[in-house]
Design a protein around this motif. Structure first.
Motif, PDB file in Angstrom:
ATOM      1  N   THR A 145       0.822  -1.220   0.000  1.00  0.00           N
ATOM      2  CA  THR A 145       0.000   0.000   0.000  1.00  0.00           C
ATOM      3  C   THR A 145       0.852   1.264   0.000  1.00  0.00           C
ATOM      4  O   THR A 145       0.568   2.223  -0.713  1.00  0.00           O
ATOM      5  CB  THR A 145      -0.929   0.011   1.225  1.00  0.00           C
ATOM      6  OG1 THR A 145      -1.621  -1.224   1.293  1.00  0.00           O
ATOM      7  CG2 THR A 145      -1.916   1.152   1.152  1.00  0.00           C
ATOM      8  N   ASP A 146       1.916   1.273   0.783  1.00  0.00           N
ATOM      9  CA  ASP A 146       2.756   2.470   0.875  1.00  0.00           C
ATOM     10  C   ASP A 146       3.669   2.645  -0.320  1.00  0.00           C
ATOM     11  O   ASP A 146       4.294   3.691  -0.483  1.00  0.00           O
ATOM     12  CB  ASP A 146       3.594   2.414   2.157  1.00  0.00           C
ATOM     13  CG  ASP A 146       2.741   2.599   3.393  1.00  0.00           C
ATOM     14  OD1 ASP A 146       3.162   2.165   4.478  1.00  0.00           O
ATOM     15  OD2 ASP A 146       1.635   3.180   3.261  1.00  0.00           O
ATOM     16  N   ASP A 147       3.758   1.618  -1.166  1.00  0.00           N
ATOM     17  CA  ASP A 147       4.591   1.731  -2.366  1.00  0.00           C
ATOM     18  C   ASP A 147       3.783   2.259  -3.544  1.00  0.00           C
ATOM     19  O   ASP A 147       4.286   3.019  -4.366  1.00  0.00           O
ATOM     20  CB  ASP A 147       5.183   0.362  -2.742  1.00  0.00           C
ATOM     21  CG  ASP A 147       6.071  -0.189  -1.637  1.00  0.00           C
ATOM     22  OD1 ASP A 147       6.032  -1.407  -1.397  1.00  0.00           O
ATOM     23  OD2 ASP A 147       6.801   0.615  -1.006  1.00  0.00           O
ATOM     24  N   ILE A 148       2.522   1.836  -3.628  1.00  0.00           N
ATOM     25  CA  ILE A 148       1.659   2.214  -4.744  1.00  0.00           C
ATOM     26  C   ILE A 148       0.979   3.529  -4.382  1.00  0.00           C
ATOM     27  O   ILE A 148      -0.094   3.555  -3.800  1.00  0.00           O
ATOM     28  CB  ILE A 148       0.628   1.119  -5.024  1.00  0.00           C
ATOM     29  CG1 ILE A 148       1.271  -0.258  -5.024  1.00  0.00           C
ATOM     30  CG2 ILE A 148      -0.130   1.425  -6.299  1.00  0.00           C
ATOM     31  CD1 ILE A 148       1.410  -0.947  -6.317  1.00  0.00           C
ATOM     32  N   THR A 149       1.603   4.632  -4.733  1.00  0.00           N
ATOM     33  CA  THR A 149       1.119   5.942  -4.281  1.00  0.00           C
ATOM     34  C   THR A 149       0.580   6.823  -5.392  1.00  0.00           C
ATOM     35  O   THR A 149       0.306   7.988  -5.168  1.00  0.00           O
ATOM     36  CB  THR A 149       2.251   6.690  -3.566  1.00  0.00           C
ATOM     37  OG1 THR A 149       3.403   6.666  -4.424  1.00  0.00           O
ATOM     38  CG2 THR A 149       2.602   6.049  -2.242  1.00  0.00           C
ATOM     39  N   ALA A 150       0.472   6.272  -6.592  1.00  0.00           N
ATOM     40  CA  ALA A 150      -0.118   7.052  -7.687  1.00  0.00           C
ATOM     41  C   ALA A 150      -1.064   6.143  -8.464  1.00  0.00           C
ATOM     42  O   ALA A 150      -0.937   4.919  -8.423  1.00  0.00           O
ATOM     43  CB  ALA A 150       0.968   7.589  -8.605  1.00  0.00           C
ATOM     44  N   THR A 151      -1.989   6.767  -9.143  1.00  0.00           N
ATOM     45  CA  THR A 151      -3.002   5.989  -9.867  1.00  0.00           C
ATOM     46  C   THR A 151      -2.506   5.662 -11.273  1.00  0.00           C
ATOM     47  O   THR A 151      -3.085   6.058 -12.288  1.00  0.00           O
ATOM     48  CB  THR A 151      -4.323   6.779  -9.890  1.00  0.00           C
ATOM     49  OG1 THR A 151      -4.573   7.288  -8.592  1.00  0.00           O
ATOM     50  CG2 THR A 151      -5.488   5.884 -10.282  1.00  0.00           C
ATOM     51  N   VAL A 152      -1.362   4.958 -11.323  1.00  0.00           N
ATOM     52  CA  VAL A 152      -0.791   4.498 -12.596  1.00  0.00           C
ATOM     53  C   VAL A 152      -0.455   3.019 -12.445  1.00  0.00           C
ATOM     54  O   VAL A 152      -0.350   2.524 -11.327  1.00  0.00           O
ATOM     55  CB  VAL A 152       0.501   5.292 -12.950  1.00  0.00           C
ATOM     56  CG1 VAL A 152       0.170   6.714 -13.328  1.00  0.00           C
ATOM     57  CG2 VAL A 152       1.503   5.247 -11.831  1.00  0.00           C
ATOM     58  N   PRO A 153      -0.248   2.299 -13.541  1.00  0.00           N
ATOM     59  CA  PRO A 153       0.112   0.881 -13.418  1.00  0.00           C
ATOM     60  C   PRO A 153       1.502   0.710 -12.820  1.00  0.00           C
ATOM     61  O   PRO A 153       2.448   1.392 -13.213  1.00  0.00           O
ATOM     62  CB  PRO A 153       0.072   0.374 -14.870  1.00  0.00           C
ATOM     63  CG  PRO A 153      -0.650   1.405 -15.638  1.00  0.00           C
ATOM     64  CD  PRO A 153      -0.469   2.693 -14.935  1.00  0.00           C
ATOM     65  N   TYR A 154       1.591  -0.214 -11.873  1.00  0.00           N
ATOM     66  CA  TYR A 154       2.866  -0.510 -11.219  1.00  0.00           C
ATOM     67  C   TYR A 154       3.267  -1.943 -11.518  1.00  0.00           C
ATOM     68  O   TYR A 154       2.444  -2.858 -11.437  1.00  0.00           O
ATOM     69  CB  TYR A 154       2.738  -0.347  -9.694  1.00  0.00           C
ATOM     70  CG  TYR A 154       2.961   1.061  -9.193  1.00  0.00           C
ATOM     71  CD1 TYR A 154       1.958   2.018  -9.311  1.00  0.00           C
ATOM     72  CD2 TYR A 154       4.150   1.425  -8.584  1.00  0.00           C
ATOM     73  CE1 TYR A 154       2.158   3.321  -8.840  1.00  0.00           C
ATOM     74  CE2 TYR A 154       4.352   2.717  -8.109  1.00  0.00           C
ATOM     75  CZ  TYR A 154       3.355   3.657  -8.244  1.00  0.00           C
ATOM     76  OH  TYR A 154       3.558   4.924  -7.773  1.00  0.00           O
TER      77      TYR A 154
ATOM     78  N   ASN B 278      -2.874  -1.472 -11.269  1.00  0.00           N
ATOM     79  CA  ASN B 278      -3.278  -0.069 -11.090  1.00  0.00           C
ATOM     80  C   ASN B 278      -4.254  -0.022  -9.919  1.00  0.00           C
ATOM     81  O   ASN B 278      -5.206  -0.807  -9.866  1.00  0.00           O
ATOM     82  CB  ASN B 278      -3.954   0.443 -12.362  1.00  0.00           C
ATOM     83  CG  ASN B 278      -4.155   1.950 -12.330  1.00  0.00           C
ATOM     84  OD1 ASN B 278      -4.284   2.557 -11.264  1.00  0.00           O
ATOM     85  ND2 ASN B 278      -4.172   2.552 -13.502  1.00  0.00           N
ATOM     86  N   ARG B 279      -4.023   0.914  -9.017  1.00  0.00           N
ATOM     87  CA  ARG B 279      -4.829   0.925  -7.796  1.00  0.00           C
ATOM     88  C   ARG B 279      -6.291   1.330  -8.012  1.00  0.00           C
ATOM     89  O   ARG B 279      -7.104   1.191  -7.104  1.00  0.00           O
ATOM     90  CB  ARG B 279      -4.192   1.813  -6.726  1.00  0.00           C
ATOM     91  CG  ARG B 279      -4.190   3.286  -7.046  1.00  0.00           C
ATOM     92  CD  ARG B 279      -3.510   4.048  -5.927  1.00  0.00           C
ATOM     93  NE  ARG B 279      -3.617   5.485  -6.126  1.00  0.00           N
ATOM     94  CZ  ARG B 279      -3.180   6.385  -5.279  1.00  0.00           C
ATOM     95  NH1 ARG B 279      -2.609   5.996  -4.147  1.00  0.00           N
ATOM     96  NH2 ARG B 279      -3.298   7.673  -5.520  1.00  0.00           N
ATOM     97  N   ASN B 280      -6.626   1.799  -9.200  1.00  0.00           N
ATOM     98  CA  ASN B 280      -8.037   2.120  -9.417  1.00  0.00           C
ATOM     99  C   ASN B 280      -8.876   0.858  -9.650  1.00  0.00           C
ATOM    100  O   ASN B 280     -10.087   0.937  -9.807  1.00  0.00           O
ATOM    101  CB  ASN B 280      -8.232   3.134 -10.550  1.00  0.00           C
ATOM    102  CG  ASN B 280      -7.815   2.601 -11.893  1.00  0.00           C
ATOM    103  OD1 ASN B 280      -7.492   1.408 -12.035  1.00  0.00           O
ATOM    104  ND2 ASN B 280      -7.770   3.458 -12.892  1.00  0.00           N
TER     105      ASN B 280
END
Lengths: 373, 177
Positions: A95-104, A127-129
């Motif tokens: 959770t703390d790594d994925i901080t933008a709404t882009v594909p990781y 992507n977190r969305n």
């Protein structure tokens, strides 16, 4: 020919034995973790994989990530995960790594001592969305007449939209935005008579999505019975007062009347119907007036001993009808006895006519004239 | 009667155009959580700004460049400056410490997301670049080129708070979602 054959077979034997040996030395037989997947609920992202099981060994894992920016602009840069640069479990909270709404992109490898496995990369960038948003947990309570809601605390990225209404025909729905979960929020002051219903949904601005509405919960305040009973009590109490008070006032009035200004009727025997002189037979002028005590301001008595004669008394009283006289005179033929005088103060005795009565006999005569306490 | 009619028609057209213009303008907003970005930057601010060896020079925060940008040019200038940071500043900056690297990555990826949302406006032709906007962008690039690459990148990184504040000010949503 034979030598050639022996040479080739020797070479083949060597290649089949030595090369694999050389190869396995580098990789050290530590398998890479498999079946990488991300499970994301309410903006909590969990990377999971199948663990590498080795007997009597604790295998550690290392997680790295790369945002879309890195994969486009600086493709060789992988960033070590904040919490899982060396972790035991076959899962990692990214959770703390994925901080933008882009594909990781995410990758994992196993570590055993100085040995490391190959990197295992997540098939599809995450992507977190695509997180699953569940309807928020909601607790409704009534604090007296206040409708209070407490929502689940889902973190700083969550806001809530609360819809509430009174379950009655033709009432509109109200909406309120609650910016933080975990604290009680006052919605409305309720009135008895109908239940109030509430439902809520979670909003995440960062991904521009909202969850479904939670189950509707309703609550009602009881106020009907109590006010009715109170109203009845009040009514009867009021009626009682309305009746009792005049009654008691009247009674009190009567009592006071009796106590301070009584309407006492003079007995017929004492009533003066004719001239007082007729009543008095002053035949025995020489009768000793043994004792008369007269207390009256008007008469200016001489007190005990010699009192006024009967005639004097009658004459005086005729002229002074308004004076209060209290006399009890006791005449006794023959033996003089001191009479009992009963006196009352001028203020408390009402006016009475004086009456003398003489019984012409040898019996004792008691004359009560007038008195009142 | 005719004059009245014409006047009314003109007024109506003006209103329609106005609403279209404002509607279009409002559409070109990024919905990034600026608060998170500002927090991110605050955590690395000291580390980045102490490495800046040219305190008297600014690349981004000249009075003329940012403050004088007209509302009409906000979309274009934002897009250009985002490109500037992503294409040049973040690439040129070599970071070794993982803590700082993580935060720069967070900011860079958020910028990428912002750029994607603005690109939608561009497709709809709502992100027009005027001459002033282009000039402002060019000035920033020129300032950057004045310095050597590592120092320029460090300096620009240190000025991120100025850029973030400017974005927040100009991309405020006036109506709730």
């Amino acid at each position: 020919m034979v030598l050639k054959g022996i040479r080739t077979s020797l070479i083949m034997w060597l290649s089949h034995t030595l090369i694999p040996c050389l190869l396995t030395d580098g990789v050290a037989a530590l398998p890479a973790p498999q079946n990488l997947s991300v499970h994301s609920t309410n903006m909590k992202h969990l990377l999971m994989w199948s663990p590498v099981v080795l007997p009597e060994e604790t295998v550690y894992y290392s997680v790295e990530y790369q945002g879309e920016y890195e994969s486009l602009y600086t493709s060789d840069i992988w960033i070590p995960s904040k919490w899982c640069s060396r972790t035991e479990g076959p899962e990692c909270d990214v959770t703390d790594d994925i901080t933008a709404t882009v594909p990781y992109s995410l990758r994992v490898r196993a570590i055993l001592g100085s040995q490391t496995s190959a990197w295992s990369i997540l098939e599809q960038p995450f992507n977190r969305n695509s997180t699953i948003l569940t309807p928020p947990g909601m607790e409704i309570s009534k604090d007296g007449f206040h409708l209070v809601i407490e929502l689940e605390d889902l973190g700083p990225q969550f806001q809530f939209l609360v819809a509430y209404w009174r379950r009655e025909p033709d009432t509109k729905e109200h909406a309120k935005v609650v910016r933080k979960g975990g604290i009680p929020v006052h919605l409305e002051t309720m009135e008895p008579g109908a239940p109030y219903c509430v439902k809520a949904q979670a909003l995440v601005k960062a991904i521009g999505r909202h969850s479904a509405f939670s189950q509707t919960k309703c609550v009602e305040v009881q106020g009907e019975a109590l006010p009715l009973v109170l109203a009845l009590f009040a009514f009867f109490g009021f009626m009682l007062i309305l009746v009792v008070v005049p009654l008691s006032v009247w009674k009190m009035g009567q009592l006071l009347q009796y106590s301070c200004c009584p309407m006492v009727v003079l007995p017929d025997t004492l009533k003066i119907t004719n001239s007082p002189q007729k009543l008095i037979s002053c035949r025995r002028e020489e009768v000793d007036v043994c004792a008369t005590a007269m207390l009256s301001s008007g008469l200016g008595s001489s007190g005990l001993g010699k009192g006024p004669t009967c005639q004097e008394l009658t004459a005086w009283s005729a002229g002074h009808r308004t004076h209060e006289i209290v006399i009890v005179a006791h005449w006794h033929w023959g033996n003089c006895r001191r009479g009992v005088a009963q006196a009352a103060s001028a203020a408390s005795v009402k006016m009475f006519p004086v009456a003398c009565a003489v019984v012409d006999s040898e019996a004792s005569l008691e004359t009560s004239l007038a008195f009142l306490s | 009667m005719k004059a009245q009619g014409v006047a009314l028609w003109l007024l109506g057209t003006a209103l329609v155009l106005c609403s279209m213009y404002t509607h279009g303008f409002r559409r070109c907003l990024t919905s990034v959580d600026m608060h998170h970005l500002e927090e991110c930057f605050q955590e690395i601010k000291r580390a980045v700004q102490t490495k800046d060896i040219f305190p008297n020079i600014t690349i981004l925060s000249t009075v003329e460049t940012l403050r004088s940008v007209k509302p009409m040019d906000v979309c274009c200038v934002t897009k250009n400056l985002l490109e500037f940071y992503m294409d040049r500043v973040f690439k040129d900056h070599q970071e070794l410490k993982p803590q700082i690297l993580r935060r720069i990555s967070s900011i860079a990826n958020s910028f990428l997301y912002m750029q994607k949302t603005l690109q939608q406006c561009q497709v709809q032709r709502r992100c027009h670049c005027s001459e002033e906007a282009t000039n402002a962008t060019r000035m920033v690039h020129d300032n950057y080129d004045q310095l050597e690459v590592p120092s320029a990148a460090t300096k620009s990184l240190g000025e991120l708070d100025v850029f973030l504040a400017w974005i927040e000010k100009n991309h405020q949503e006036t109506s709730p979602a």
